[in-house]
Scaffold this active site. Structure first.
Site, PDB file in Angstrom:
ATOM      1  N   LYS A   1       0.842  -1.205   0.000  1.00  0.00           N
ATOM      2  CA  LYS A   1       0.000   0.000   0.000  1.00  0.00           C
ATOM      3  C   LYS A   1       0.875   1.253   0.000  1.00  0.00           C
ATOM      4  CE  LYS A   1      -1.607   1.812   3.951  1.00  0.00           C
ATOM      5  NZ  LYS A   1      -1.373   3.255   4.060  1.00  0.00           N
ATOM      6  N   ASN A   2       1.906   1.260   0.846  1.00  0.00           N
ATOM      7  CA  ASN A   2       2.703   2.482   0.999  1.00  0.00           C
ATOM      8  C   ASN A   2       3.618   2.757  -0.190  1.00  0.00           C
ATOM      9  OD1 ASN A   2       1.491   2.905   3.412  1.00  0.00           O
ATOM     10  ND2 ASN A   2       3.299   2.563   4.692  1.00  0.00           N
TER      11      ASN A   2
ATOM     12  N   CYS B   1      -4.562   8.391   9.953  1.00  0.00           N
ATOM     13  CA  CYS B   1      -4.605   7.732  11.262  1.00  0.00           C
ATOM     14  C   CYS B   1      -4.271   8.721  12.377  1.00  0.00           C
ATOM     15  CB  CYS B   1      -3.565   6.617  11.323  1.00  0.00           C
ATOM     16  SG  CYS B   1      -4.039   5.155  10.436  1.00  0.00           S
TER      17      CYS B   1
ATOM     18  N   ARG C   1       1.253  14.740  13.474  1.00  0.00           N
ATOM     19  CA  ARG C   1       1.625  14.587  12.065  1.00  0.00           C
ATOM     20  C   ARG C   1       1.539  15.893  11.273  1.00  0.00           C
ATOM     21  NH1 ARG C   1      -0.769   8.933   9.914  1.00  0.00           N
ATOM     22  NH2 ARG C   1       1.181   8.727   8.795  1.00  0.00           N
TER      23      ARG C   1
ATOM     24  N   ASP D   1       5.310   0.585  11.798  1.00  0.00           N
ATOM     25  CA  ASP D   1       4.065  -0.036  11.322  1.00  0.00           C
ATOM     26  C   ASP D   1       3.926  -1.501  11.757  1.00  0.00           C
ATOM     27  OD1 ASP D   1       3.277   2.312  10.182  1.00  0.00           O
ATOM     28  OD2 ASP D   1       3.676   1.731   8.109  1.00  0.00           O
TER      29      ASP D   1
ATOM     30  N   ARG E   1      -8.500  -0.369   5.049  1.00  0.00           N
ATOM     31  CA  ARG E   1      -7.615   0.610   4.402  1.00  0.00           C
ATOM     32  C   ARG E   1      -6.292  -0.027   4.009  1.00  0.00           C
ATOM     33  NH1 ARG E   1      -6.140   5.314   7.892  1.00  0.00           N
ATOM     34  NH2 ARG E   1      -4.882   5.617   6.046  1.00  0.00           N
TER      35      ARG E   1
HETATM   36  C1  UD1 Z   1       4.633   6.919   6.264  1.00  0.00           C
HETATM   37  C2  UD1 Z   1       3.784   5.680   6.131  1.00  0.00           C
HETATM   38  C3  UD1 Z   1       3.357   5.175   7.496  1.00  0.00           C
HETATM   39  C4  UD1 Z   1       4.583   4.961   8.388  1.00  0.00           C
HETATM   40  C5  UD1 Z   1       5.460   6.215   8.414  1.00  0.00           C
HETATM   41  C6  UD1 Z   1       6.769   5.995   9.144  1.00  0.00           C
HETATM   42  C7  UD1 Z   1       2.662   5.878   3.992  1.00  0.00           C
HETATM   43  C8  UD1 Z   1       1.398   6.081   3.253  1.00  0.00           C
HETATM   44  N1  UD1 Z   1       2.627   5.985   5.332  1.00  0.00           N
HETATM   45  O1  UD1 Z   1       3.834   7.897   6.884  1.00  0.00           O
HETATM   46  O2  UD1 Z   1       2.663   3.941   7.310  1.00  0.00           O
HETATM   47  O3  UD1 Z   1       4.157   4.676   9.696  1.00  0.00           O
HETATM   48  O4  UD1 Z   1       5.778   6.635   7.076  1.00  0.00           O
HETATM   49  O5  UD1 Z   1       7.483   4.952   8.578  1.00  0.00           O
HETATM   50  O6  UD1 Z   1       3.684   5.610   3.404  1.00  0.00           O
HETATM   51  N2  UD1 Z   1       6.890  14.791  10.559  1.00  0.00           N
HETATM   52  C9  UD1 Z   1       6.934  16.123  10.922  1.00  0.00           C
HETATM   53  N3  UD1 Z   1       6.713  17.066   9.958  1.00  0.00           N
HETATM   54  C10 UD1 Z   1       6.432  16.743   8.673  1.00  0.00           C
HETATM   55  C11 UD1 Z   1       6.406  15.388   8.310  1.00  0.00           C
HETATM   56  C12 UD1 Z   1       6.641  14.434   9.284  1.00  0.00           C
HETATM   57  O7  UD1 Z   1       7.182  16.460  12.076  1.00  0.00           O
HETATM   58  O8  UD1 Z   1       6.234  17.649   7.851  1.00  0.00           O
HETATM   59  C13 UD1 Z   1       7.121  13.755  11.595  1.00  0.00           C
HETATM   60  C14 UD1 Z   1       5.872  12.918  11.876  1.00  0.00           C
HETATM   61  O9  UD1 Z   1       4.994  13.549  12.757  1.00  0.00           O
HETATM   62  C15 UD1 Z   1       6.476  11.660  12.443  1.00  0.00           C
HETATM   63  C16 UD1 Z   1       7.795  11.532  11.653  1.00  0.00           C
HETATM   64  O10 UD1 Z   1       8.054  12.814  11.098  1.00  0.00           O
HETATM   65  O11 UD1 Z   1       6.777  11.829  13.788  1.00  0.00           O
HETATM   66  C17 UD1 Z   1       7.780  10.511  10.551  1.00  0.00           C
HETATM   67  O12 UD1 Z   1       6.632  10.661   9.773  1.00  0.00           O
HETATM   68  P1  UD1 Z   1       6.613  10.347   8.219  1.00  0.00           P
HETATM   69  O13 UD1 Z   1       7.785   9.501   7.846  1.00  0.00           O
HETATM   70  O14 UD1 Z   1       6.424  11.621   7.486  1.00  0.00           O
HETATM   71  O15 UD1 Z   1       5.280   9.467   8.092  1.00  0.00           O
HETATM   72  P2  UD1 Z   1       4.279   9.415   6.880  1.00  0.00           P
HETATM   73  O16 UD1 Z   1       4.986   9.709   5.607  1.00  0.00           O
HETATM   74  O17 UD1 Z   1       3.077  10.202   7.212  1.00  0.00           O
END
Ligand code: UD1
Length: 426
Positions: free
Chosen positions: A22-23, A123, A128, A314, A406
């Site tokens: 999915k990711n 989620c 986030r 995850d 999902r």
């Molecule tokens: C993706 C995955 C999710 C997985 C996560 C971490 C998908 C669709 N989702 O989520 O399943 O759990 O990676 O491996 O691929 N952060 C900030 N500011 C930002 C962006 C991120 O502070 O602008 C922080 C987030 O709050 C979190 C950390 O960075 O604490 C990592 O998040 P991130 O890697 O961005 O997760 P996702 O891409 O949302």
């Protein structure tokens, strides 16, 4: 709303065909916005998030056609064509359900020069924020404004301009997004502290097939030389490492022997290593993983979630379910998200004994779990309840399973084929 009913106690025996990730599928689908030509994606899983993203892409003018797949086991084959992008707005109603839909901001801005995208949902596992995305796009010359819950982004007249972008913390979504923006920018972009999750590499490899110039794939530094145009291509989505890891933990918990097919153990080195230390037998071949477990007396091993190649966040909830019945005490530290322990209260309904302090959950193994009425809270947390239910005595009813839909394709069927008693109650 649908529920899932599970009668626990059966070992799992059989074969499970792993779906496309999915990711990886989501960013690959979004990348189709970067080209006027057809992007044909194979091994796309049939999931609620994929259906939701199709609606979002169609809202921008994307023509989507499902093509006949080679066989039933290789997921969907879908063609995406974005020759006529006629809408640069991704509205709240569509984006609020899934955080990844925010990522359209990168390709829309790169190709159309502007984008208006609702701030995301997804989620509830922490605040986030999207600050890394917005700062990164600003580094590429975009003007960003936030108004009425929407991000309004505008590229300079001649298009985005390559630059150095350094993320303060590794972010999968921000890496996908800035990479997609940079492939059509003028000049060279260097992304430092980039995520190197296999799904990021999968997107980068697909972009390269489309004509993008990216080096440093699979490392924390990506160098992207902008090009004028991208072409179409055909690309097969990599296997879902989280789904694979989930079924490994289900088997470790319930006992039995299962063979995962269409997978790849190289994406799961850390969890497989931990499972071996827990005392289960795992053997790996080219695209299969076999697990044998007797479902009792697992050795407790502490883990800490980390970016790839560390233990994936995850799989944290699933591992916690597994440790509820270990022969001792295991500490689980969540370092990626600040609020990813919502499953603790639900696991307690099965009789699990877990104490949370800050980022650390201490799991005191108990000999038996008992079936219960529980509620799915987020995507991965919900499947931890399935794992607990499979090993618990008696009946479990899981409500709010739209979270499961999902991210886990044909979960009931895959488990039932291995001897589990799982049924969906409509
Ligand atoms: C993706 C995955 C999710 C997985 C996560 C971490 C998908 C669709 N989702 O989520 O399943 O759990 O990676 O491996 O691929 N952060 C900030 N500011 C930002 C962006 C991120 O502070 O602008 C922080 C987030 O709050 C979190 C950390 O960075 O604490 C990592 O998040 P991130 O890697 O961005 O997760 P996702 O891409 O949302």
């Amino acid at each position: 709303m649908d529920k899932i009913r599970i009668i626990g106690g059966n070992p799992l025996n059989g074969e499970i065909i792993i779906s496309g990730a999915k990711n990886a599928a989501l960013p690959l689908m979004i990348a189709s916005l970067l080209s006027e030509e057809n992007l044909i994606l194979e091994n796309i899983p049939s999931l609620a998030d994929v259906r939701q993203l199709k609606l979002i892409l169609q809202n921008h003018g994307c023509e989507i056609e499902e093509l006949a797949s080679k066989d039933n086991n290789s997921g969907m084959k879908i063609s995406f064509n974005n020759r006529n992008i006629n809408n640069i707005c991704a509205p709240y109603e569509l984006v609020a359900k899934m955080r990844a839909s925010f990522w359209v901001i990168g390709p829309l801005l790169a190709r159309m020069g502007e984008a208006r995208v609702s701030l995301p949902g997804g989620c509830a596992i922490g605040t986030r924020p999207v600050d890394f995305f917005l700062d990164g796009l600003r580094q590429l010359g975009a003007q960003i404004e936030i108004r009425d819950g929407y991000v309004l982004a505008k590229a300079p007249k001649g298009g985005l301009i390559g630059n150095r972008v350094r993320f303060p913390k590794i972010s999968v979504g921000a890496t996908h997004t800035i990479m997609m923006a940079a492939v059509l920018a003028n000049g060279t972009t260097i992304i430092e502290n980039a995520a190197k999750e296999p799904e990021v590499a999968d997107l980068a490899n697909c972009l390269v097939k489309m004509g993008a110039k990216i080096s440093g794939i699979n490392t924390h530094i990506l160098t992207i030389e902008g090009v004028d145009k991208l072409s179409g291509t055909t690309h097969k989505t990599l296997p879902d490492r989280i789904e694979s890891g989930t079924y490994l933990m289900a088997a470790a918990m319930s006992g039995g022997e299962i063979l995962l097919k269409n997978t790849n153990s190289k994406y799961l080195e850390t969890p497989i290593n931990i499972l071996r230390q827990n005392g289960v037998q795992i053997s790996e071949e080219k695209d299969t993983i076999r697990i044998k477990a007797n479902g009792a007396g697992l050795r407790p091993i502490d883990i800490e979630t980390e970016e790839f190649p560390g233990f994936p966040t995850d799989l944290q909830a699933q591992y916690m379910a597994l440790m509820t019945r270990s022969a001792g005490i295991a500490k689980i530290k969540e370092t990626i998200f600040e609020n990813r322990f919502m499953h603790v209260a639900e696991l307690a309904r099965f009789g699990a004994n877990i104490k949370v302090k800050g980022q650390v959950a201490t799991v005191y193994g108990v000999p038996i779990l008992h079936g219960a009425q529980v509620m799915a809270t987020d995507l991965r947390a919900s499947v931890s309840l399935v794992i607990a239910a499979l090993a618990a005595r008696g009946e479990t009813i899981i409500s709010r399973i739209y979270h499961l839909d999902r991210g886990f394709e044909r979960l009931e069927e895959k488990l039932t084929n291995c001897g589990a008693q799982v049924e969906r109650i409509k």
